[in-house]
Design an enzyme around this catalytic site. Structure first.
Site, PDB file in Angstrom:
ATOM      1  CE  LYS A 168      59.144  76.209  48.116  1.00 19.94           C
ATOM      2  NZ  LYS A 168      57.660  76.580  47.749  1.00 19.94           N
ATOM      3  CB  ILE A 169      63.897  80.484  52.841  1.00 25.00           C
ATOM      4  CG1 ILE A 169      62.627  81.277  52.590  1.00 25.00           C
ATOM      5  CG2 ILE A 169      65.186  81.087  52.402  1.00 25.00           C
ATOM      6  CD1 ILE A 169      62.568  81.730  51.048  1.00 25.00           C
TER       7      ILE A 169
END
Length: 291
Positions: A168-169
């Site tokens: 997600k980052i």
């Protein structure tokens, strides 16, 4: 299924509405009660406390702001989570924050997986998010009916909690880069005396085209800054990306620049507005340098 949403901000409210329309029994809670109250009009049960909200849950979704908020709500609600329920952690808190949350969940006997959400308010309200899962596959599968109702696709990032946060980052770093890049190109086009719409016309149906570019550009040019994903939220996520990059020896040159641009927009009063407000950082005299 009986689903509990902890946190009814932009994304939590949208997801709650989607799930109830899909036939799930939804209970919601928010630390600021007034933000959750309108959900009752959609047939959603609004609980007075986090512990009350999870009392009958089969799946719990935590959709708050940061690591501290997840830990607080886990401490409040964790002891009341029924045996057999799955806690799906959906807040963007990075790998380190996720490890801290996973350790706390284990102490409380809470079965935790990740369900990181890719998308903003629109996709969330239409059940068209992409969901990045991680953790015990059997637990993820137990939550599958809820995750499928929220999403157009799911991707299992790994069996270890934290894998979804890592992915997600990286995805949000890309999102921030596109957002700032679109704003830069629109501003350059306009500064040279051209209609900024020409930039969008030029990239349409080329290899460099991007549906998100058109979506955000429309908001930038119309000055429609009703939040679907706020400047401050994206700035927080870029900060998490910078932490990961530095700890892994990855260059942060681009991330630093994007963070500063988002910081300028926030300093200019756009922190709670949509990320499209980053356009302001390229078109006005800033109040600060964003650091």
């Amino acid at each position: 299924m009986n689903v509990t949403i902890l946190g009814t901000g932009i994304m939590g409210s949208a997801v709650a509405g989607t799930l109830v329309r899909a036939g799930h029994q939804v209970t919601a809670w928010n630390r600021t009660a007034d933000k959750a109250a309108p959900l009752a009009d959609q047939g959603i049960t609004v609980a007075p406390s986090a512990a009350d909200a999870v009392a009958g849950a089969e799946v719990v979704l935590s959709i708050v702001f940061d690591t501290d908020a997840v830990l607080d709500v886990l401490d409040d609600a964790g002891p009341a989570v029924p045996d057999g329920a799955v806690w799906a952690q959906a807040t963007t808190i990075g790998v380190d924050g996720t490890k801290e949350v996973a350790a706390r969940a284990a102490e409380l006997g809470v079965s935790l997986v990740e369900a990181q959400m890719l998308g903003t308010k629109g996709p969330a309200s239409r059940g068209e998010l992409a969901i990045l899962t991680a953790g015990d596959p059997a637990l993820v599968e137990r939550a599958r009916p809820v995750l499928d109702a929220m999403s157009s696709k799911t991707l299992h990032a790994g069996d270890e909690v934290g894998c979804a946060s890592a992915l997600k980052i990286a995805c949000n770093a890309w999102l921030a880069t596109i957002t700032a890049g679109v704003a830069q190109s629109l501003a350059l086009t306009s500064a040279q005396g051209l209609d900024p719409q020409l930039f969008l016309d030029a990239i349409t149906d080329t290899a460099t085209d991007c549906r998100y570019a058109h979506l955000k550009a429309d908001h930038m040019l119309s000055e429609d800054l009703a939040p679907t994903f706020t400047v401050d939220a994206l700035r927080k996520d870029v900060g998490l990306s910078i932490q990961v990059a530095r700890s892994s020896g990855t260059a942060v040159t681009l991330l630093d620049a994007v963070s500063r641009v988002l910081g300028v927009a926030s300093l200019d009063g756009h922190g709670k507005e949509d990320v499209a407000a980053v356009y302001d950082a390229f078109t006005t005299t800033p109040l600060g340098n964003g650091d």
